[in-house]
Design a protein around this motif. Structure first.
Motif, PDB file in Angstrom:
ATOM      1  N   ALA A 274      -2.344  26.823 -16.120  1.00  0.00           N
ATOM      2  CA  ALA A 274      -2.015  27.103 -14.723  1.00  0.00           C
ATOM      3  C   ALA A 274      -1.791  25.815 -13.940  1.00  0.00           C
ATOM      4  N   GLU A 275      -2.618  24.811 -14.177  1.00  0.00           N
ATOM      5  CA  GLU A 275      -2.459  23.546 -13.455  1.00  0.00           C
ATOM      6  C   GLU A 275      -1.159  22.860 -13.852  1.00  0.00           C
ATOM      7  N   ARG A 276      -0.845  22.877 -15.131  1.00  0.00           N
ATOM      8  CA  ARG A 276       0.389  22.227 -15.576  1.00  0.00           C
ATOM      9  C   ARG A 276       1.606  22.911 -14.960  1.00  0.00           C
ATOM     10  N   GLU A 277       1.584  24.231 -14.901  1.00  0.00           N
ATOM     11  CA  GLU A 277       2.727  24.959 -14.348  1.00  0.00           C
ATOM     12  C   GLU A 277       2.866  24.741 -12.841  1.00  0.00           C
ATOM     13  N   ALA A 278       1.733  24.617 -12.147  1.00  0.00           N
ATOM     14  CA  ALA A 278       1.762  24.423 -10.698  1.00  0.00           C
ATOM     15  C   ALA A 278       1.963  22.973 -10.290  1.00  0.00           C
ATOM     16  N   ARG A 279       1.828  22.051 -11.241  1.00  0.00           N
ATOM     17  CA  ARG A 279       1.854  20.596 -11.016  1.00  0.00           C
ATOM     18  C   ARG A 279       0.556  20.147 -10.352  1.00  0.00           C
ATOM     19  N   PRO A 280      -0.103  19.157 -10.921  1.00  0.00           N
ATOM     20  CA  PRO A 280      -1.366  18.694 -10.362  1.00  0.00           C
ATOM     21  C   PRO A 280      -1.163  17.957  -9.045  1.00  0.00           C
ATOM     22  N   ALA A 281      -2.196  17.947  -8.234  1.00  0.00           N
ATOM     23  CA  ALA A 281      -2.111  17.277  -6.937  1.00  0.00           C
ATOM     24  C   ALA A 281      -2.226  15.761  -7.068  1.00  0.00           C
ATOM     25  N   ARG A 282      -2.665  15.296  -8.222  1.00  0.00           N
ATOM     26  CA  ARG A 282      -2.827  13.849  -8.429  1.00  0.00           C
ATOM     27  C   ARG A 282      -2.638  13.530  -9.907  1.00  0.00           C
ATOM     28  N   ARG A 283      -2.311  12.264 -10.169  1.00  0.00           N
ATOM     29  CA  ARG A 283      -2.138  11.806 -11.553  1.00  0.00           C
ATOM     30  C   ARG A 283      -2.705  10.394 -11.694  1.00  0.00           C
ATOM     31  N   LEU A 284      -3.091  10.078 -12.923  1.00  0.00           N
ATOM     32  CA  LEU A 284      -3.662   8.764 -13.221  1.00  0.00           C
ATOM     33  C   LEU A 284      -2.552   7.791 -13.605  1.00  0.00           C
ATOM     34  N   TRP A 285      -2.478   6.671 -12.877  1.00  0.00           N
ATOM     35  CA  TRP A 285      -1.506   5.617 -13.170  1.00  0.00           C
ATOM     36  C   TRP A 285      -2.220   4.266 -13.216  1.00  0.00           C
ATOM     37  N   GLY A 286      -1.500   3.267 -13.661  1.00  0.00           N
ATOM     38  CA  GLY A 286      -2.017   1.910 -13.623  1.00  0.00           C
ATOM     39  C   GLY A 286      -1.626   1.212 -12.335  1.00  0.00           C
ATOM     40  N   LEU A 287      -2.450   0.255 -11.923  1.00  0.00           N
ATOM     41  CA  LEU A 287      -2.151  -0.612 -10.784  1.00  0.00           C
ATOM     42  C   LEU A 287      -2.239  -2.053 -11.256  1.00  0.00           C
ATOM     43  N   GLU A 288      -1.247  -2.832 -10.906  1.00  0.00           N
ATOM     44  CA  GLU A 288      -1.170  -4.234 -11.289  1.00  0.00           C
ATOM     45  C   GLU A 288      -1.215  -5.076 -10.018  1.00  0.00           C
ATOM     46  N   ALA A 289      -2.215  -5.965  -9.912  1.00  0.00           N
ATOM     47  CA  ALA A 289      -2.359  -6.775  -8.696  1.00  0.00           C
ATOM     48  C   ALA A 289      -1.197  -7.753  -8.562  1.00  0.00           C
ATOM     49  N   LEU A 290      -0.694  -7.884  -7.345  1.00  0.00           N
ATOM     50  CA  LEU A 290       0.410  -8.800  -7.066  1.00  0.00           C
ATOM     51  C   LEU A 290      -0.065 -10.081  -6.391  1.00  0.00           C
ATOM     52  N   ALA A 291      -1.373 -10.212  -6.201  1.00  0.00           N
ATOM     53  CA  ALA A 291      -1.971 -11.414  -5.625  1.00  0.00           C
ATOM     54  C   ALA A 291      -3.367 -11.562  -6.229  1.00  0.00           C
ATOM     55  N   LYS A 292      -4.060 -12.635  -5.873  1.00  0.00           N
ATOM     56  CA  LYS A 292      -5.399 -12.846  -6.405  1.00  0.00           C
ATOM     57  C   LYS A 292      -6.357 -11.786  -5.869  1.00  0.00           C
ATOM     58  N   GLY A 293      -7.154 -11.255  -6.768  1.00  0.00           N
ATOM     59  CA  GLY A 293      -8.111 -10.229  -6.393  1.00  0.00           C
ATOM     60  C   GLY A 293      -8.477  -9.411  -7.614  1.00  0.00           C
ATOM     61  N   VAL A 294      -9.706  -8.916  -7.649  1.00  0.00           N
ATOM     62  CA  VAL A 294     -10.183  -8.158  -8.802  1.00  0.00           C
ATOM     63  C   VAL A 294     -10.475  -6.720  -8.379  1.00  0.00           C
ATOM     64  N   PRO A 295      -9.682  -5.777  -8.826  1.00  0.00           N
ATOM     65  CA  PRO A 295      -9.961  -4.372  -8.522  1.00  0.00           C
ATOM     66  C   PRO A 295     -11.222  -3.902  -9.230  1.00  0.00           C
ATOM     67  N   ARG A 296     -11.898  -2.953  -8.620  1.00  0.00           N
ATOM     68  CA  ARG A 296     -13.040  -2.292  -9.239  1.00  0.00           C
ATOM     69  C   ARG A 296     -12.864  -0.780  -9.058  1.00  0.00           C
ATOM     70  N   ALA A 297     -13.769  -0.030  -9.637  1.00  0.00           N
ATOM     71  CA  ALA A 297     -13.706   1.423  -9.510  1.00  0.00           C
ATOM     72  C   ALA A 297     -14.025   1.856  -8.082  1.00  0.00           C
ATOM     73  N   ASP A 298     -13.471   2.992  -7.688  1.00  0.00           N
ATOM     74  CA  ASP A 298     -13.759   3.665  -6.426  1.00  0.00           C
ATOM     75  C   ASP A 298     -13.343   2.850  -5.206  1.00  0.00           C
ATOM     76  N   MET A 299     -12.169   2.247  -5.285  1.00  0.00           N
ATOM     77  CA  MET A 299     -11.574   1.581  -4.133  1.00  0.00           C
ATOM     78  C   MET A 299     -10.404   2.412  -3.628  1.00  0.00           C
ATOM     79  N   ALA A 300     -10.205   2.430  -2.320  1.00  0.00           N
ATOM     80  CA  ALA A 300      -9.128   3.215  -1.715  1.00  0.00           C
ATOM     81  C   ALA A 300      -7.778   2.575  -2.017  1.00  0.00           C
TER      82      ALA A 300
END
Length: 364
Positions: A274-300
């Motif tokens: 059912a979720e696949r047919e309806a399309r999920p509201a969110r998806r998991l992607w990668g993020l690549e930093a474009l400047a100095k900084g270290v991402p961590r979990a649970d950041m907006a």
């Protein structure tokens, strides 16, 4: 007066880790090596350029045996064991009725009446419980969490280490071979969690010490869970409890390839279809930093002043010399989109990418 904390389990290799100066840390009820004296960066580099060995004996081990064992597991877990034959291994998921991921695990199909499952440490008992509750007469589910050890030798030089030990090393990716070593049956799978050519060995706990010593003698660097995390994140491999979980389905995590959609049944199928047919509201992607900084979990994750997602994992990628993250983003964002990550009040520009972030030598 507060009650004492429960004792942590330790690997059969615990005395060796102490001798080798490992920094130990609690992990899913176990006390495991986080890193050794050389540090995470050196251990990460060894796996990418030569060879390292990890003690991952905290991983679960669940035997499912009896006539029809493969068919029974296939009715429970998402992937289709009929895609592989005896001697094959498969990444699969244990889902609940709502489609949430109870755990992701590896299934070793040894024969039609014998399957070995390797779940994550924190979820091994729950996976075993669910299977036990569902098992029909004649199917036995046995938790072997403490009696078996798991070692992972990873890196482009890993076949040389295996050859030094007289262990199988020429079989194909995600296939198994077995060898008797000093009377102990050692199961060797060409697989791993780093993206590199490698092997995961399942052996009786009492045989683990000699295997570990042999790998170090052959030149493998001991590596801890810190490097295992940076290596897996560079490849975009999900970590249960962060990038997967009861609230994050395989459809959202872009793991539909690990779902046998054409199978008559598996746990959570109606909800996932059912979720696949309806399309999920969110998806998991990668993020690549474009400047100095270290991402961590649970950041907006921000698009202008609007929050459009949250990071689920993040680190400094040693192979790339920049920050990377996995993040659940609103459906509609695709690779190439430029957003910002709120890193402790500072806006870090990031680009959406499709993992893996780094190249590796694996056949995966």
């Amino acid at each position: 007066m507060s009650e004492p904390a429960p004792s942590l389990l330790v690997s059969p290799l615990h005395p060796r880790h102490l001798e080798q100066g490992a920094k130990l840390a609690p992990f899913a009820g176990w006390r495991m090596p986080l890193q050794y004296a050389s540090g995470v960066l050196a251990e990460h580099g060894a796996v990418r350029t030569s060879v390292g060995v990890f003690d991952v004996s905290h991983l679960g081990k669940v035997w499912v045996t009896g006539a029809g064992a493969v068919a029974f597991v296939n009715r429970c877990l998402t992937n289709d064991l009929d895609r592989i034959g005896a001697g094959g291994a498969q990444y699969t998921l244990c889902c609940d009725a709502a489609g949430g991921v109870v755990d992701d695990l590896i299934a070793y199909r040894l024969a039609d009446d014998e399957v070995l499952l390797v779940p994550n440490a924190a979820n091994a008992a729950e996976v075993a419980r669910r299977l036990t509750d569902a098992a029909p007469p004649g199917i036995e589910v046995r938790d072997a969490h403490r009696s078996l050890a798991v070692l992972a030798v990873q890196g482009p030089d890993s076949p040389r280490v295996m050859e030094y030990l007289g262990l199988p090393h020429e079989h194909r990716f995600m296939t198994l071979a077995e060898r008797i070593v000093d009377g102990a049956a050692v199961l060797v799978c060409r697989s791993g969690y780093t993206g590199e050519t490698g092997f995961e060995l399942v052996a009786p706990a009492e045989a683990a010490g000699d295997l570990w010593d042999g790998m170090l003698a052959a030149g493998a660097r001991p590596c801890g869970l810190g490097a295992r995390d940076t290596l897996r994140l560079e490849m975009g491999f999900p970590l249960h409890g962060q990038d997967l979980g009861r609230e994050i389905t395989p459809v959202q995590a872009r793991l539909s390839w690990a779902v046998g959609w054409d199978k008559p049944e598996f746990w959570g199928k109606p909800a996932l279809v059912a979720e696949r047919e309806a399309r999920p509201a969110r998806r998991l992607w990668g993020l690549e930093a474009l400047a100095k900084g270290v991402p961590r979990a649970d950041m907006a994750v921000l698009d202008g002043d609007r929050e459009v997602g949250r990071s689920t994992s993040g680190t400094f990628a040693p192979s790339l010399k920049r920050g990377i993250a996995l993040a659940l983003l609103e459906t509609g964002y695709r690779p190439g989109a430029e957003l910002e990550l709120d890193v402790r009040g500072r806006r870090l520009p990031v680009r959406v990418v499709k993992p893996p972030f780094a190249e590796a030598s694996s056949e995966a």
